[in-house]
Design a protein around this motif. Structure first.
Motif, PDB file in Angstrom:
ATOM      1  N   ALA A   1     -60.436  -4.898  -0.996  1.00 33.57           N
ATOM      2  CA  ALA A   1     -60.139  -3.807  -1.917  1.00 33.57           C
ATOM      3  C   ALA A   1     -61.304  -3.614  -2.888  1.00 33.57           C
ATOM      4  O   ALA A   1     -61.729  -2.490  -3.154  1.00 33.57           O
ATOM      5  CB  ALA A   1     -58.840  -4.078  -2.671  1.00 33.57           C
ATOM      6  N   ALA A   2     -61.846  -4.716  -3.395  1.00 35.68           N
ATOM      7  CA  ALA A   2     -62.963  -4.628  -4.343  1.00 35.68           C
ATOM      8  C   ALA A   2     -64.195  -4.030  -3.658  1.00 35.68           C
ATOM      9  O   ALA A   2     -64.895  -3.190  -4.227  1.00 35.68           O
ATOM     10  CB  ALA A   2     -63.283  -6.009  -4.909  1.00 35.68           C
ATOM     11  N   VAL A   3     -64.443  -4.459  -2.423  1.00 38.85           N
ATOM     12  CA  VAL A   3     -65.601  -3.941  -1.679  1.00 38.85           C
ATOM     13  C   VAL A   3     -65.463  -2.433  -1.457  1.00 38.85           C
ATOM     14  O   VAL A   3     -66.407  -1.669  -1.648  1.00 38.85           O
ATOM     15  CB  VAL A   3     -65.760  -4.688  -0.332  1.00 38.85           C
ATOM     16  CG1 VAL A   3     -66.724  -3.951   0.580  1.00 38.85           C
ATOM     17  CG2 VAL A   3     -66.248  -6.109  -0.574  1.00 38.85           C
ATOM     18  N   LEU A   4     -64.262  -2.009  -1.094  1.00 41.82           N
ATOM     19  CA  LEU A   4     -64.078  -0.577  -0.831  1.00 41.82           C
ATOM     20  C   LEU A   4     -64.160   0.249  -2.109  1.00 41.82           C
ATOM     21  O   LEU A   4     -64.392   1.450  -2.070  1.00 41.82           O
ATOM     22  CB  LEU A   4     -62.742  -0.337  -0.121  1.00 41.82           C
ATOM     23  CG  LEU A   4     -62.759  -0.836   1.323  1.00 41.82           C
ATOM     24  CD1 LEU A   4     -61.401  -0.698   1.961  1.00 41.82           C
ATOM     25  CD2 LEU A   4     -63.799  -0.078   2.141  1.00 41.82           C
ATOM     26  N   LEU A   5     -63.975  -0.411  -3.251  1.00 41.07           N
ATOM     27  CA  LEU A   5     -64.149   0.317  -4.515  1.00 41.07           C
ATOM     28  C   LEU A   5     -65.616   0.320  -4.930  1.00 41.07           C
ATOM     29  O   LEU A   5     -65.958   0.851  -5.985  1.00 41.07           O
ATOM     30  CB  LEU A   5     -63.282  -0.313  -5.605  1.00 41.07           C
ATOM     31  CG  LEU A   5     -61.785  -0.031  -5.443  1.00 41.07           C
ATOM     32  CD1 LEU A   5     -60.960  -0.908  -6.365  1.00 41.07           C
ATOM     33  CD2 LEU A   5     -61.472   1.435  -5.699  1.00 41.07           C
ATOM     34  N   GLY A   6     -66.474  -0.302  -4.127  1.00 42.28           N
ATOM     35  CA  GLY A   6     -67.908  -0.219  -4.386  1.00 42.28           C
ATOM     36  C   GLY A   6     -68.601  -1.533  -4.691  1.00 42.28           C
ATOM     37  O   GLY A   6     -69.801  -1.548  -4.936  1.00 42.28           O
ATOM     38  N   ALA A   7     -67.848  -2.646  -4.698  1.00 46.12           N
ATOM     39  CA  ALA A   7     -68.470  -3.928  -5.041  1.00 46.12           C
ATOM     40  C   ALA A   7     -69.166  -4.532  -3.827  1.00 46.12           C
ATOM     41  O   ALA A   7     -68.697  -4.379  -2.704  1.00 46.12           O
ATOM     42  CB  ALA A   7     -67.407  -4.898  -5.553  1.00 46.12           C
ATOM     43  N   SER A   8     -70.291  -5.232  -4.071  1.00 49.70           N
ATOM     44  CA  SER A   8     -70.900  -5.995  -2.997  1.00 49.70           C
ATOM     45  C   SER A   8     -70.015  -7.209  -2.736  1.00 49.70           C
ATOM     46  O   SER A   8     -69.140  -7.525  -3.538  1.00 49.70           O
ATOM     47  CB  SER A   8     -72.294  -6.455  -3.407  1.00 49.70           C
ATOM     48  OG  SER A   8     -72.182  -7.332  -4.510  1.00 49.70           O
TER      49      SER A   8
ATOM     50  N   ARG B   1     -70.409  -9.614  -5.579  1.00 52.13           N
ATOM     51  CA  ARG B   1     -69.739  -9.087  -6.760  1.00 52.13           C
ATOM     52  C   ARG B   1     -68.227  -9.258  -6.640  1.00 52.13           C
ATOM     53  O   ARG B   1     -67.546  -9.638  -7.595  1.00 52.13           O
ATOM     54  CB  ARG B   1     -70.116  -7.601  -6.900  1.00 52.13           C
ATOM     55  CG  ARG B   1     -69.555  -6.914  -8.111  1.00 52.13           C
ATOM     56  CD  ARG B   1     -70.317  -7.330  -9.344  1.00 52.13           C
ATOM     57  NE  ARG B   1     -69.759  -6.694 -10.514  1.00 52.13           N
ATOM     58  CZ  ARG B   1     -70.307  -5.644 -11.119  1.00 52.13           C
ATOM     59  NH1 ARG B   1     -71.427  -5.133 -10.655  1.00 52.13           N
ATOM     60  NH2 ARG B   1     -69.748  -5.116 -12.187  1.00 52.13           N
TER      61      ARG B   1
END
Lengths: 341, 258
Positions: free
Chosen positions: B161-168, B171
């Motif tokens: 979920a964090a990755v799809l919101l733009g996090a590496s 991160r």
């Protein structure tokens, strides 16, 4: 709504280890469209969605979004949102901070961030619960937070993985309406993955039925419901009696034959919903194996020379006992004419 | 009848667990010249005596620094390992898991001897380095285990979920995974710190001229001076450990994670 293709998958092949989950898949979604990816569990619909999001790599084929090849673009730069079946909220962050997470990554200035996150919370009706942690929210509320979190960053494409399947029936209907309202209002392109046929039909502009890693049929909801093209789609849409068709008649699993209705094509298959089977008169005979009361109607399962036939009668009609042999008809008028089983 | 037996069993277990501790505290508070339980009169003279013993001071500092450093090192190694084991189906993952637990299975005294024989002597490793290596190696399994337990409670899809919101990926780990396993990491730290601070068998082979740890120094002290100050010191160390655990438990409820 523009007719331009916004998302296009071509020849997409996906797998895990030695297993191929999806093979040579082609599909397209237009800008602003809500498309449902419908199929039983294990058909590859979730795998396809994860590949579009970039969470798994394509073995072969291309994924294009808005005219750009994104097959090799990492997931965090695709600008594709995903609402998880489990919601996947960050347990240590409040509802507000969950929603603001993507905005913070984008370094949105504080004032704008508070305005946008606040507006996203309000749009799902939860502005009063901004300070709550996920574990302090009900399933339906968590679901809304997940939706707000995915939408607030304005992704180009929003994927939804069975987002309503963990909610109770009443809440599911309510959220279905809310989703539709949000999608229409904001014009977001959505791909909605579900195994629930009623949900797909109610929500989607177009429905893609998948089976074993391949697409079985793509059509608008009404066409899929009224005119399935294969036995698999027909069964999914409630045509529970499916017989193969040839010059000799209708063939089922028993190896026997029933005479085909007059005017039927010479090949393919025919399928009937329980309410499309005529019970009590007609050219065929079958023995009632089971009868079950279902409120407004009674369902009968008949053993026939070609195989089982599912029929139903209104509950107020005279009942037929188990073991009784009765005549029935399979009229062409109520049949779905299929290309294949 | 069954209930009475159950209570008796619980009482016996409690006596077994707490008994030695009470004996040590009692012996440390004696007013007499030799450790005795029950104590002959109560006094704090041996507690005061502990602080007067010159030879405890250096080892105390060594033990503190060692426990701190070795635990941090074990976590620096253990957290990524626990993460990798819980998130990826690693080839040979099972074997790796078993290997990682081997220091916990092999007696610590063997680890100490092996290090002495094959690293310290051939390489001429300084005493403190050798102690650090041994303690850190012995703590890695605990770090992996305790941190791994709190990772098990964490859904892997929150990282996606964090990755799809733009996090590496990195991160996502720091923003979403780490805050949620903080309790497990702290629990691992406290367990590691205490177990290093009280480590005897491996340290036995590795302490050398001028550098010793507190427990080893206590052993040495007892060999030539049989007075209650060692009992008093033991009680102080035990009380210190309990205080740390108690404060951590109060502050975080960390032992829910273990």
């Amino acid at each position: 709504m523009s007719d331009a293709v916004f998302l296009r998958l071509s020849g997409l092949t996906l797998g895990y280890g030695d297993m191929i989950a999806v093979e040579g898949l082609d599909l397209s979604v237009r800008r602003g469209e809500l498309v449902a990816l419908l199929g039983p569990s294990g058909c590859g619909k979730t795998t396809t969605m994860r590949a579009i999001a970039g969470l798994i790599e394509a073995r072969a084929g291309r994924i294009e979004l808005d005219g750009r090849d994104i097959t090799r673009v990492p997931a965090n730069r695709r600008d594709v949102g995903l609402v998880f079946q489990s919601y996947a909220l960050f347990p240590h962050l409040s509802a507000f901070d969950n929603v603001a997470f993507g905005l913070r990554l984008r370094r949105v200035p504080r004032v704008e961030l508070e305005r946008r996150a606040g507006a996203a919370l309000a749009s799902v009706g939860l502005d009063g619960l901004a300070a709550r942690l996920p574990r302090e929210l009900s399933g339906g509320q968590q679901q809304r937070i997940a939706l707000a979190r995915a939408m607030v960053v304005e992704p180009r494409l929003l994927l939804l993985d069975e987002p309503l399947s963990n909610l109770d029936a009443r809440l599911r209907l309510e959220m279905r309406g809310e989703l539709q309202r949000l999608q229409r209002g904001l014009g977001i392109t959505m791909l909605y993955v579900t195994h629930d046929q009623a949900e797909a039909l109610a929500l989607a502009d177009r429905v893609i039925v998948m089976r074993a890693g391949r697409i079985e049929q793509v059509d608008d909801a009404e066409t899929i419901y009224a005119r399935p093209r294969t036995g698999f789609v027909a069964r999914f849409m409630g045509f529970e009696t499916v017989f193969a068709l040839d010059a000799g008649g209708l063939h089922g699993e028993t190896g026997g034959v029933l005479q085909a209705p007059a005017g039927a094509p010479a090949a393919g298959a025919l399928a009937w919903r329980p309410d499309g089977v005529v019970l009590g008169h007609g050219p065929h005979r079958g023995r009632i194996r089971a009868a079950s009361f279902g409120g407004a109607k009674v369902e009968y399962l008949l053993d026939t020379s070609a195989g089982p036939v599912k029929a139903e009668l209104p509950a107020r009609a005279p009942r037929h006992g188990v073991g009784v042999e009765i005549p029935f008809d399979l009229p062409l008028a109520t049949a779905a004419v299929l290309e294949r089983l | 009848m069954m209930r009475a037996l159950g209570r008796l069993a619980i009482a016996l277990v409690l006596i077994f667990l707490v008994g030695p501790f009470l004996v040590v505290i009692g012996a440390g508070l004696t007013a007499g010249e030799v450790p005795a339980f029950p104590p002959r009169g109560l006094s704090l003279r041996w507690v005061e005596a502990v602080f007067a013993v010159e030879s405890f001071r250096g080892p105390f500092v060594v033990s503190l620094v060692l426990a701190f450093g070795a635990t941090l090192a074990a976590l620096a190694l253990g957290v990524p390992v626990a993460y990798a084991l819980s998130r990826y189906a690693l080839p040979g993952g099972e074997a790796l898991r078993t290997l990682l637990f081997s220091p916990a299975i092999v007696p610590a005294i063997v680890v100490g001897l092996a290090l002495l024989r094959h690293l310290v002597v051939p390489l001429g490793l300084p005493v403190l380095h050798a102690l650090f290596l041994a303690h850190a190696a012995l703590l890695v399994p605990y770090a992996v285990r305790v941190v791994g337990a709190s990772l098990e409670h964490l859904r892997p899809d929150i990282e996606e979920a964090a990755v799809l919101l733009g996090a590496s990926r990195a991160r996502a780990f720091f923003a979403v995974v780490l805050p949620n396993i903080r309790g497990g990491i702290l629990a691992a730290f406290i367990l590691g710190f205490i177990s290093s601070f009280n480590q005897v068998p491996a340290s036995l082979f590795l302490t050398g001229p001028g550098v010793s740890t507190l427990p080893i120094q206590m052993l040495a002290y007892m060999e030539h001076t049989y007075d209650p100050s060692v009992a008093a010191l033991s009680a102080l160390v035990a009380l210190g450990s309990i205080a740390v655990v108690f404060v951590a438990e109060r502050a975080l409820g960390i032992f829910r994670y273990v």
